[in-house]
Design a protein around this motif. Structure first.
Motif, PDB file in Angstrom:
ATOM      1  N   VAL A   6      57.047 -53.004  44.444  1.00 21.61           N
ATOM      2  CA  VAL A   6      55.642 -52.663  44.698  1.00 21.61           C
ATOM      3  C   VAL A   6      54.965 -52.293  43.389  1.00 21.61           C
ATOM      4  N   ARG A   7      55.624 -51.490  42.574  1.00 17.92           N
ATOM      5  CA  ARG A   7      55.060 -51.077  41.287  1.00 17.92           C
ATOM      6  C   ARG A   7      54.821 -52.274  40.369  1.00 17.92           C
ATOM      7  N   LEU A   9      54.248 -55.450  41.389  1.00 20.07           N
ATOM      8  CA  LEU A   9      53.202 -56.299  41.957  1.00 20.07           C
ATOM      9  C   LEU A   9      51.814 -55.662  41.939  1.00 20.07           C
ATOM     10  N   TYR A  10      51.764 -54.333  42.039  1.00 19.83           N
ATOM     11  CA  TYR A  10      50.486 -53.608  42.089  1.00 19.83           C
ATOM     12  C   TYR A  10      50.466 -52.516  41.023  1.00 19.83           C
ATOM     13  N   GLN A  13      47.747 -48.687  40.591  1.00 18.42           N
ATOM     14  CA  GLN A  13      46.747 -48.626  41.660  1.00 18.42           C
ATOM     15  C   GLN A  13      47.328 -47.969  42.902  1.00 18.42           C
ATOM     16  N   VAL A  15      48.253 -47.855  46.849  1.00 18.93           N
ATOM     17  CA  VAL A  15      48.641 -48.800  47.890  1.00 18.93           C
ATOM     18  C   VAL A  15      48.849 -48.039  49.192  1.00 18.93           C
ATOM     19  N   ILE A  36      53.934 -53.281  52.537  1.00 14.40           N
ATOM     20  CA  ILE A  36      52.586 -53.117  52.004  1.00 14.40           C
ATOM     21  C   ILE A  36      51.572 -53.441  53.088  1.00 14.40           C
ATOM     22  N   ARG A  38      48.017 -52.687  52.290  1.00 14.13           N
ATOM     23  CA  ARG A  38      46.971 -53.211  51.393  1.00 14.13           C
ATOM     24  C   ARG A  38      46.903 -52.367  50.135  1.00 14.13           C
ATOM     25  N   SER A  39      46.266 -52.910  49.104  1.00 16.58           N
ATOM     26  CA  SER A  39      45.994 -52.127  47.905  1.00 16.58           C
ATOM     27  C   SER A  39      44.610 -51.507  48.054  1.00 16.58           C
ATOM     28  N   SER A  41      41.321 -49.882  45.884  1.00 18.53           N
ATOM     29  CA  SER A  41      40.752 -49.979  44.541  1.00 18.53           C
ATOM     30  C   SER A  41      40.330 -48.655  43.913  1.00 18.53           C
ATOM     31  N   THR A  62      51.045 -46.214  42.354  1.00 18.00           N
ATOM     32  CA  THR A  62      52.184 -46.891  41.725  1.00 18.00           C
ATOM     33  C   THR A  62      52.542 -46.350  40.353  1.00 18.00           C
TER      34      THR A  62
END
Length: 81
Positions: A6-7, A9-10, A13, A15, A36, A38-39, A41, A62
């Motif tokens: 996860v860290r 890929l995103y 930010q 998540v 996941i 969603r992320s 913003s 993350t």
């Protein structure tokens, strides 16, 4: 998905995730696998989503190397004496 993935890929930010697998060691819950949702913003939206989170769904940033949370036992409010 492992937290390390996860860290990667995103990066840097918030998540929203659903905990799939975790274990409890002492007063800490250590998360092993997540899904996941969603992320997110910005921090204001992340705070709103965290306040609405229930059960095994939560918001996490993350920048944290590990996904672990302190378990707190709330004794409850007994009233004013």
């Amino acid at each position: 998905m492992k937290w390390e993935e996860v860290r990667r890929l995103y990066p840097n930010q918030y998540v929203q995730v659903k905990i799939i697998k975790s274990n409890i060691e002492g007063n800490m819950e250590k998360v092993e696998e997540v899904a996941i949702i969603r992320s997110i913003s910005d921090s204001a939206e992340a705070t709103e989503e965290l306040m609405r989170s229930r059960g095994d769904t939560l918001v996490y940033h993350t920048r944290n190397e590990k996904m672990e949370m302190e378990i707190r036992n709330n004794p409850g409010f007994r009233g004013i004496i």
